[in-house]
Write an enzyme that holds these catalytic residues in place. Structure first.
Site, PDB file in Angstrom:
ATOM      1  N   GLY A 178       4.826  -0.360  -8.607  1.00 46.85           N
ATOM      2  CA  GLY A 178       3.912   0.450  -9.417  1.00 46.85           C
ATOM      3  C   GLY A 178       4.448   1.853  -9.640  1.00 46.85           C
ATOM      4  O   GLY A 178       5.187   2.393  -8.814  1.00 46.85           O
ATOM      5  N   ARG A 189      -1.182   7.858 -10.829  1.00 46.69           N
ATOM      6  CA  ARG A 189      -2.311   8.666 -10.359  1.00 46.69           C
ATOM      7  C   ARG A 189      -1.920   9.624  -9.239  1.00 46.69           C
ATOM      8  O   ARG A 189      -2.681  10.508  -8.882  1.00 46.69           O
ATOM      9  CB  ARG A 189      -3.461   7.735  -9.922  1.00 46.69           C
ATOM     10  CG  ARG A 189      -4.140   7.035 -11.092  1.00 46.69           C
ATOM     11  CD  ARG A 189      -5.040   5.892 -10.668  1.00 46.69           C
ATOM     12  NE  ARG A 189      -4.285   4.655 -10.396  1.00 46.69           N
ATOM     13  CZ  ARG A 189      -4.840   3.501 -10.029  1.00 46.69           C
ATOM     14  NH1 ARG A 189      -6.156   3.423  -9.858  1.00 46.69           N
ATOM     15  NH2 ARG A 189      -4.096   2.431  -9.813  1.00 46.69           N
ATOM     16  N   LYS A 221       5.422   6.016  -5.637  1.00 45.03           N
ATOM     17  CA  LYS A 221       4.197   6.058  -4.824  1.00 45.03           C
ATOM     18  C   LYS A 221       4.409   5.610  -3.386  1.00 45.03           C
ATOM     19  O   LYS A 221       3.964   6.281  -2.454  1.00 45.03           O
ATOM     20  CB  LYS A 221       3.103   5.213  -5.472  1.00 45.03           C
ATOM     21  CG  LYS A 221       1.868   5.078  -4.586  1.00 45.03           C
ATOM     22  CD  LYS A 221       0.627   4.644  -5.315  1.00 45.03           C
ATOM     23  CE  LYS A 221       0.568   3.169  -5.571  1.00 45.03           C
ATOM     24  NZ  LYS A 221      -0.744   2.756  -6.124  1.00 45.03           N
ATOM     25  N   THR A 235       0.057  -7.332 -11.220  1.00 41.84           N
ATOM     26  CA  THR A 235       0.405  -7.771  -9.864  1.00 41.84           C
ATOM     27  C   THR A 235       0.935  -9.216  -9.822  1.00 41.84           C
ATOM     28  O   THR A 235       1.823  -9.522  -9.029  1.00 41.84           O
ATOM     29  CB  THR A 235      -0.800  -7.619  -8.909  1.00 41.84           C
ATOM     30  OG1 THR A 235      -1.993  -8.072  -9.578  1.00 41.84           O
ATOM     31  CG2 THR A 235      -1.010  -6.173  -8.508  1.00 41.84           C
ATOM     32  N   ASP A 267       1.061  -0.111  -1.074  1.00 48.91           N
ATOM     33  CA  ASP A 267       0.225   1.095  -1.029  1.00 48.91           C
ATOM     34  C   ASP A 267      -0.992   0.945  -0.129  1.00 48.91           C
ATOM     35  O   ASP A 267      -1.972   1.665  -0.271  1.00 48.91           O
ATOM     36  CB  ASP A 267      -0.180   1.528  -2.448  1.00 48.91           C
ATOM     37  CG  ASP A 267      -1.145   0.557  -3.129  1.00 48.91           C
ATOM     38  OD1 ASP A 267      -1.380  -0.537  -2.583  1.00 48.91           O
ATOM     39  OD2 ASP A 267      -1.657   0.913  -4.213  1.00 48.91           O
ATOM     40  N   ALA A 309      15.568  37.916  24.767  1.00 51.36           N
ATOM     41  CA  ALA A 309      14.714  38.073  23.587  1.00 51.36           C
ATOM     42  C   ALA A 309      15.525  38.577  22.395  1.00 51.36           C
ATOM     43  O   ALA A 309      16.391  39.435  22.538  1.00 51.36           O
ATOM     44  CB  ALA A 309      13.599  39.052  23.893  1.00 51.36           C
ATOM     45  N   SER A 355      23.053  43.727  26.363  1.00 48.26           N
ATOM     46  CA  SER A 355      22.045  43.697  25.306  1.00 48.26           C
ATOM     47  C   SER A 355      22.516  44.482  24.085  1.00 48.26           C
ATOM     48  O   SER A 355      23.286  45.431  24.190  1.00 48.26           O
ATOM     49  CB  SER A 355      20.722  44.242  25.817  1.00 48.26           C
ATOM     50  OG  SER A 355      20.893  45.571  26.228  1.00 48.26           O
TER      51      SER A 355
HETATM   52  C1  UD1 Z   1      -5.405  -3.931  -6.811  1.00 50.05           C
HETATM   53  C2  UD1 Z   1      -6.154  -5.235  -7.064  1.00 50.05           C
HETATM   54  C3  UD1 Z   1      -7.629  -5.012  -6.748  1.00 50.05           C
HETATM   55  C4  UD1 Z   1      -7.762  -4.571  -5.312  1.00 50.05           C
HETATM   56  C5  UD1 Z   1      -6.916  -3.337  -5.045  1.00 50.05           C
HETATM   57  C6  UD1 Z   1      -6.862  -3.054  -3.550  1.00 50.05           C
HETATM   58  C7  UD1 Z   1      -5.059  -6.546  -8.810  1.00 50.05           C
HETATM   59  C8  UD1 Z   1      -5.043  -6.870 -10.262  1.00 50.05           C
HETATM   60  N1  UD1 Z   1      -5.974  -5.655  -8.444  1.00 50.05           N
HETATM   61  O1  UD1 Z   1      -5.900  -2.948  -7.733  1.00 50.05           O
HETATM   62  O2  UD1 Z   1      -8.350  -6.224  -6.928  1.00 50.05           O
HETATM   63  O3  UD1 Z   1      -9.138  -4.309  -5.024  1.00 50.05           O
HETATM   64  O4  UD1 Z   1      -5.566  -3.542  -5.468  1.00 50.05           O
HETATM   65  O5  UD1 Z   1      -6.173  -1.882  -3.274  1.00 50.05           O
HETATM   66  O6  UD1 Z   1      -4.297  -7.109  -8.042  1.00 50.05           O
HETATM   67  N2  UD1 Z   1       2.306  -3.366  -8.646  1.00 50.05           N
HETATM   68  C9  UD1 Z   1       3.566  -3.773  -9.029  1.00 50.05           C
HETATM   69  N3  UD1 Z   1       3.786  -4.129 -10.327  1.00 50.05           N
HETATM   70  C10 UD1 Z   1       2.803  -4.108 -11.260  1.00 50.05           C
HETATM   71  C11 UD1 Z   1       1.519  -3.682 -10.870  1.00 50.05           C
HETATM   72  C12 UD1 Z   1       1.294  -3.323  -9.555  1.00 50.05           C
HETATM   73  O7  UD1 Z   1       4.474  -3.820  -8.196  1.00 50.05           O
HETATM   74  O8  UD1 Z   1       3.089  -4.467 -12.403  1.00 50.05           O
HETATM   75  C13 UD1 Z   1       2.081  -3.007  -7.239  1.00 50.05           C
HETATM   76  C14 UD1 Z   1       1.755  -1.536  -7.024  1.00 50.05           C
HETATM   77  O9  UD1 Z   1       2.928  -0.807  -6.702  1.00 50.05           O
HETATM   78  C15 UD1 Z   1       0.825  -1.577  -5.831  1.00 50.05           C
HETATM   79  C16 UD1 Z   1       0.160  -2.932  -5.933  1.00 50.05           C
HETATM   80  O10 UD1 Z   1       0.958  -3.725  -6.777  1.00 50.05           O
HETATM   81  O11 UD1 Z   1       1.533  -1.521  -4.602  1.00 50.05           O
HETATM   82  C17 UD1 Z   1      -1.259  -2.844  -6.487  1.00 50.05           C
HETATM   83  O12 UD1 Z   1      -1.233  -2.294  -7.791  1.00 50.05           O
HETATM   84  P1  UD1 Z   1      -2.268  -1.187  -8.226  1.00 50.05           P
HETATM   85  O13 UD1 Z   1      -1.983  -0.812  -9.639  1.00 50.05           O
HETATM   86  O14 UD1 Z   1      -2.341  -0.112  -7.228  1.00 50.05           O
HETATM   87  O15 UD1 Z   1      -3.618  -2.062  -8.221  1.00 50.05           O
HETATM   88  P2  UD1 Z   1      -5.111  -1.565  -8.052  1.00 50.05           P
HETATM   89  O16 UD1 Z   1      -5.623  -1.078  -9.359  1.00 50.05           O
HETATM   90  O17 UD1 Z   1      -5.200  -0.641  -6.901  1.00 50.05           O
HETATM   91 CA    CA Z   2      -3.703   0.285  -5.471  1.00 51.55          CA
END
Ligand code: UD1
Ligand code: CA
Length: 451
Positions: free
Chosen positions: A14, A18, A25, A84, A108, A366, A409
């Site tokens: 990701g 944010r 991240k 994801t 994360d 000192a 000193s």
């Molecule tokens: C995600 C979940 C949500 C859950 C929450 C918990 C999904 C769609 N949503 O939301 O249901 O309640 O986590 O914290 O799974 N990542 C990638 N590649 C991508 C997208 C994300 O590697 O294309 C990684 C991010 O780096 C991160 C993790 O997947 O480590 C989760 O992605 P993030 O965008 O933070 O999902 P949330 O919106 O937090």
């Molecule tokens: Ca997340």
């Protein structure tokens, strides 16, 4: 322990938009350690436990962090961040090898424990195709909601796609899932992107499992374990949880923390027996504190070791590469860096000791400064054992001061001083006032055996 083989895929690609940071991240630290590393320490390891990490393009720093803790891990680059499920499929090659259990974790969520991964795997042994880690969120905003029919999990709805009614649900998706490893690809390949963000959501695996007539279950854990970090406020909350855990662990191990809530520890801090840490101390990564040592208030310590019975501070700053020997002492307003101070050394007040080796029992007066930087390069100072450095001396490196040497000193030492020699180097003005003869006198007194 389970005899089943596993593959854990950790998603770490990701953008972390944010976080409003140029650092990926998952490399933002919690208790002095990148959050991803906390996750990698909790996932299954050992025989039959493979690991794959999905990283973003250009995130070589993330790959390096992975190599440091799990050199054998596979890494996969997810070129476009399409969600994801898409991220999991970046590791298709590893998943296709067909481990018994496929675990998916997020880079994360750094507060997760090893025990939770094992709990999540248990239902797979009993025939479930998918186990989802759930938790009750105090504020579920932003999390995927678990849609239940009685105690059956039927679907997960992302916050953005949830109806107002569904948004009232507080049982949320933690992000960690365990799949039957032989069915995982068949399930994940069916995930589409028909949602408000047009992303491939791993959470859709639940309804697919249902439609295939297979079983999906929820394993619940506490919110503190699965806080997902998307922004700096959540990072600070996770830090708070982690610090509370580390303080509790230190107290349980017998460390005296007078005001635990004011002491900051790192995930890798180690303590001996009967260690005392006074209020308002910050300990960064790579610090070990041996039996009976005391760290007084307002000290800041990073990548350093503190010997048995050693005393630090108050107001001491130990920078990387400091080793304080047994019974040695660093007092107030003393800064050290790449400094080996052998047993019994005393640097009691107002000094900078850098790139320096100090032999046992030497006393550093000192205001002593090791002038390690000439504006171009860093140089080393060595001071022998049992030496005495008078107050307000400048030791201009590179320079060696012998065992038992005595520096008057106010000296500015630019040349090596042999063992047991007396050195007084001052401006002519000061010397005319008879400082040297007084010091000679003092040295004679100091050499007399103590009663
Ligand atoms: C995600 C979940 C949500 C859950 C929450 C918990 C999904 C769609 N949503 O939301 O249901 O309640 O986590 O914290 O799974 N990542 C990638 N590649 C991508 C997208 C994300 O590697 O294309 C990684 C991010 O780096 C991160 C993790 O997947 O480590 C989760 O992605 P993030 O965008 O933070 O999902 P949330 O919106 O937090
Ligand atoms: Ca997340």
């Amino acid at each position: 322990m389970t005899a089943r083989s596993s593959l854990t895929v950790v998603l770490a690609a990701g953008e972390g938009t944010r976080m409003r940071s140029s650092v990926p991240k998952v490399l933002h630290p919690v208790a002095g350690q990148p959050m991803l590393i906390h996750v990698l320490r909790a996932v299954p390891k050992g025989d039959g436990a493979a690991l794959a990490v999905v990283v973003g393009p250009g995130h070589e720093a993330v790959e390096q962090a992975v190599r440091r803790v799990r050199p054998e891990a596979m890494t996969f680059v997810q070129r476009d961040r399409l969600g994801t499920a898409h991220a999991v499929l970046a590791a298709r090659e590893a998943i296709a090898r067909g481990a018994d259990d496929l675990l998916v974790a997020f880079g994360d969520t750094p507060l997760i424990s090893a025990a939770t991964f094992e709990r999540l795997r248990a239902p797979l042994q009993n025939g479930a195709a998918l186990a989802v880690l759930g938790f009750r969120a105090a504020d579920p905003t932003g999390y995927g909601r678990l849609l239940m029919e009685g105690d059956r999990l039927v679907a997960i709805r992302e916050h953005a796609d949830a109806t107002p009614e569904q948004r009232k649900i507080t049982l949320c998706n933690a992000g960690v899932m365990a799949f039957d490893g032989r069915k995982a690809l068949e399930i994940i390949d069916r995930i589409g992107n028909a949602n408000s963000k047009g992303e491939y959501y791993l959470v859709d695996a639940v309804s697919i499992v249902r439609n295939l007539g297979l079983e999906a279950v929820v394993i619940e854990t506490s919110e503190d374990e699965v806080r997902g970090i998307n922004d700096k406020a959540q990072l600070a909350e996770a830090e708070g949880v982690m610090q509370a855990r580390l303080r509790k662990a230190a107290l349980d191990a017998g460390v005296t923390l007078i005001a635990p809530e004011t002491v900051f520890l790192a995930a890798d801090t180690t303590f001996g027996k009967d260690v005392t840490i006074e209020p308002f101390v910050v300990i960064g990564p790579g610090v070990s504190i041996a039996d009976g040592a005391v760290v007084h208030s307002f000290s800041h310590i990073v990548q350093s070791s503190i010997g048995r019975g050693a005393l630090v501070g108050p107001f001491a700053r130990m920078r990387p590469g400091t080793s304080l020997g047994d019974g040695a002492k660093i007092g107030n307003f003393v800064e050290t860096k790449a400094a080996i101070l052998e047993a019994g050394v005393k640097v009691n007040h107002l000094s900078y000791i850098g790139d320096t080796h100090v032999g046992a029992r030497t006393n550093i007066g000192a205001g002593t400064i090791t002038c390690n930087y000439d504006g171009f390069a860093k140089h080393k100072t060595t001071i022998g054992k049992g030496a005495f450095i008078g107050t307000n001396s400048s030791l201009v490196a590179p320079v060696n001061i012998g065992d038992g040497a005595y520096i008057g000193s106010g000296s500015v030492i630019t040349k090596d001083v042999p063992d047991d020699a007396l050195a007084v180097e001052r401006s002519p003005q000061t010397n005319r006032e008879g400082g040297a003869s007084r010091i000679r006198e003092m040295k004679t007194r100091a050499k007399k055996p103590k009663a």
